[in-house]
Design a protein around this motif. Structure first.
Motif, mmCIF file in Angstrom:
data_model
loop_
_atom_site.group_PDB
_atom_site.id
_atom_site.type_symbol
_atom_site.label_atom_id
_atom_site.label_comp_id
_atom_site.label_asym_id
_atom_site.label_seq_id
_atom_site.Cartn_x
_atom_site.Cartn_y
_atom_site.Cartn_z
ATOM 1 N N SER A 49 -50.757 49.825 22.236
ATOM 2 C CA SER A 49 -51.935 49.042 22.645
ATOM 3 C C SER A 49 -53.058 49.132 21.606
ATOM 4 O O SER A 49 -53.955 48.282 21.593
ATOM 5 C CB SER A 49 -52.424 49.462 24.027
ATOM 6 N N ILE A 50 -52.995 50.144 20.744
ATOM 7 C CA ILE A 50 -53.983 50.221 19.655
ATOM 8 C C ILE A 50 -53.818 48.991 18.748
ATOM 9 O O ILE A 50 -54.785 48.430 18.246
ATOM 10 C CB ILE A 50 -53.776 51.512 18.807
ATOM 11 N N PHE A 51 -52.569 48.589 18.572
ATOM 12 C CA PHE A 51 -52.287 47.447 17.688
ATOM 13 C C PHE A 51 -52.336 46.130 18.462
ATOM 14 O O PHE A 51 -53.030 45.201 18.090
ATOM 15 C CB PHE A 51 -50.917 47.633 17.019
ATOM 16 N N ASP A 52 -51.556 46.080 19.545
ATOM 17 C CA ASP A 52 -51.537 44.882 20.389
ATOM 18 C C ASP A 52 -50.875 45.251 21.711
ATOM 19 O O ASP A 52 -49.730 45.706 21.726
ATOM 20 C CB ASP A 52 -50.740 43.765 19.696
ATOM 21 N N PRO A 53 -51.585 45.047 22.824
ATOM 22 C CA PRO A 53 -51.005 45.421 24.126
ATOM 23 C C PRO A 53 -49.748 44.624 24.478
ATOM 24 O O PRO A 53 -48.973 45.041 25.340
ATOM 25 C CB PRO A 53 -52.130 45.144 25.121
ATOM 26 N N ASP A 54 -49.531 43.485 23.789
ATOM 27 C CA ASP A 54 -48.328 42.686 24.069
ATOM 28 C C ASP A 54 -47.088 43.193 23.331
ATOM 29 O O ASP A 54 -45.978 42.748 23.617
ATOM 30 C CB ASP A 54 -48.563 41.215 23.686
ATOM 31 N N PHE A 55 -47.280 44.086 22.373
ATOM 32 C CA PHE A 55 -46.107 44.634 21.689
ATOM 33 C C PHE A 55 -45.310 45.458 22.697
ATOM 34 O O PHE A 55 -45.879 46.088 23.587
ATOM 35 C CB PHE A 55 -46.526 45.549 20.526
ATOM 36 N N ILE A 56 -44.007 45.476 22.496
ATOM 37 C CA ILE A 56 -43.151 46.231 23.421
ATOM 38 C C ILE A 56 -42.696 47.513 22.729
ATOM 39 O O ILE A 56 -42.173 47.473 21.609
ATOM 40 C CB ILE A 56 -41.941 45.379 23.858
ATOM 41 N N ALA A 57 -42.924 48.638 23.407
ATOM 42 C CA ALA A 57 -42.490 49.927 22.865
ATOM 43 C C ALA A 57 -41.372 50.451 23.747
ATOM 44 O O ALA A 57 -41.479 50.425 24.977
ATOM 45 C CB ALA A 57 -43.660 50.895 22.841
ATOM 46 N N LEU A 58 -40.289 50.898 23.133
ATOM 47 C CA LEU A 58 -39.114 51.294 23.915
ATOM 48 C C LEU A 58 -38.687 52.724 23.640
ATOM 49 O O LEU A 58 -38.754 53.205 22.495
ATOM 50 C CB LEU A 58 -37.942 50.365 23.586
ATOM 51 N N THR A 59 -38.244 53.356 24.689
ATOM 52 C CA THR A 59 -37.692 54.695 24.570
ATOM 53 C C THR A 59 -36.508 54.813 25.529
ATOM 54 O O THR A 59 -36.135 53.830 26.191
ATOM 55 C CB THR A 59 -38.763 55.770 24.840
ATOM 56 N N GLY A 111 -39.524 53.578 14.814
ATOM 57 C CA GLY A 111 -40.523 54.513 14.302
ATOM 58 C C GLY A 111 -40.906 55.520 15.361
ATOM 59 O O GLY A 111 -40.208 55.682 16.368
ATOM 60 N N TYR A 112 -42.032 56.195 15.161
ATOM 61 C CA TYR A 112 -42.500 57.170 16.164
ATOM 62 C C TYR A 112 -44.016 57.284 16.105
ATOM 63 O O TYR A 112 -44.637 56.995 15.085
ATOM 64 C CB TYR A 112 -41.805 58.517 15.967
ATOM 65 N N THR A 113 -44.575 57.681 17.231
ATOM 66 C CA THR A 113 -46.041 57.616 17.362
ATOM 67 C C THR A 113 -46.776 58.644 16.492
ATOM 68 O O THR A 113 -47.947 58.441 16.199
ATOM 69 C CB THR A 113 -46.468 57.824 18.833
#
Lengths: 182, 202
Positions: B123-133, B72-74
């Motif tokens: 981090s709005i949803f969960d700081p433990d989620f991993i976001a990749l680019t 997805g995208y921010t």
């Protein structure tokens, strides 16, 4: 006991009318079902699609893949199984299949879907998920129709053939006393 | 209590335990996955991208965990926040099992989704989620491996552009295999049940 005797003819009438209503509804339902019955009024099953090797190249060249229909019809509970023999991943709406594997999904809701599809030249594929008319649905129909018809027929019968309110005890009471005294 | 009575009680207990075991075996073997099942499981294509902290993330390093991947995208106005909210709820439902599950968000808009932007967003949803680019070329390879469609769509207004993209969720099992996918709109409870089963199976 007197009250029971009073209502007895009504209850008997209601019972007869209910039996008659059930028979009428079953007969009507089954006749309609026989006329309207389609190949999709069946138990759920697994429907298999095979994506042949070279499909992506064929699609790229604008050639239709003949083995795959543009419209698929399912009944609720059917499992759609897509086997991908191609060298790239493919998708059929909710199902994504990596190369040399099989993706499957149980169709759970009746609806008409237009999905994007990687193995149609049109890139879209229609999925029609229907609710089949089974014995269960016919019985549910009977459950709704029979009580309503019973109520209507019962009221109608009371108007056309009123129940004689005189009971046997009433008749005894009304017998002339003179005959006993003489 | 005489010996024969004790024997009967003992036999009853043994038979009862045996029945419980048989029922447990039958129910655990008969679990039907509710997502789109990939069978036989196929090894998920490995990738190496940059996470929201600027560190290198490799899918193959995550063996022993169930991975949920979403592309997805921010700047996404609808599908992405909904899916990440569902991830958050699934994580909360999983309780202690959540430690065995990794939630990954991979961008389809690398130009706008910088490391910092992604960090703030997840981090709005969960700081433990991993976001990749990563670089567009690196991402194109990942998108291709995962059959992800993405196309820029120009719109009038201050928001810039939108990105049409695949909204599927991919579940990778503890052995690193593609096991299940979920179309957008699949009930969260069903995804949770499947993931819980994957964790228990692992």
């Amino acid at each position: 006991m007197k009250t029971n005797n009073k209502f007895r003819p009504y209850l008997i009438r209601l019972g007869i009318v209910f039996g008659l209503s059930v028979l009428l509804v079953v007969a009507f339902n089954e006749i309609v079902y026989l006329f309207q019955k389609s190949e999709y009024d069946r138990a759920p099953k697994t429907i298999k699609l095979v994506i042949p090797e070279g499909t992506a190249d064929q699609i790229e060249s604008g050639i239709d893949v003949e083995s795959i229909p543009e419209e698929l019809v399912f009944v609720i509970g059917d499992t759609l199984e897509v086997e991908n023999l191609d060298q790239v991943s493919h998708q059929l709406g909710p199902i994504w299949v990596p190369p040399n594997s099989t993706g499957s999904l149980v169709m759970e809701r009746a609806n008409n879907y237009a999905y994007s599809c990687s193995f149609q030249t049109s890139r879209y594929l229609g999925l029609d998920v229907r609710e089949p008319t089974t014995l269960r649905t016919r019985l549910i129909g009977l459950g709704f129709a029979a009580p309503t018809l019973t109520a209507l027929l019962f009221l109608y019968s009371l108007l056309v053939f009123p129940i004689d309110k005189k009971t046997k005890s009433d008749e005894m009471k009304n017998k002339p006393v003179s005959s006993k005294t003489i | 209590m005489n010996k024969s009575k004790l024997g009967i009680i003992g036999l009853g207990v043994v038979i009862g335990l045996l029945l419980v075991y048989i029922v447990w075996q039958l129910t655990s073997q008969n679990y039907t996955y509710q997502g789109s099942l990939i069978d036989p499981p196929v090894e998920a294509k490995d990738f190496e991208l940059t996470d929201q902290d600027g560190d290198i993330f490799r899918l193959s390093d995550q063996r022993g965990k169930v991975i949920l991947i979403f592309f997805g995208y921010t700047h996404c106005p609808d599908v992405c926040p909904v899916t990440l909210s569902e991830f958050k709820q699934i994580k909360s439902q999983l309780r202690e099992d959540a430690e065995k599950v990794e939630f990954i968000f991979i961008t389809v808009d690398p130009e706008r989704d910088t490391v910092d932007t992604l960090g703030d967003y997840v981090s709005i949803f969960d700081p433990d989620f991993i976001a990749l680019t990563g670089e567009r070329d690196e991402l194109i390879e990942v998108w291709s491996d995962y059959g992800v469609y993405q196309a820029r769509q120009e719109v009038t207004g201050a928001g810039g552009y939108l990105v049409d993209h695949t909204a599927r969720v991919y579940a990778v099992d503890m052995d690193g295999n593609w096991r299940l996918t979920y179309p957008f709109g699949m009930e969260r409870e069903k995804i949770y049940q499947d993931i819980r089963h994957l964790v228990q199976e692992g």
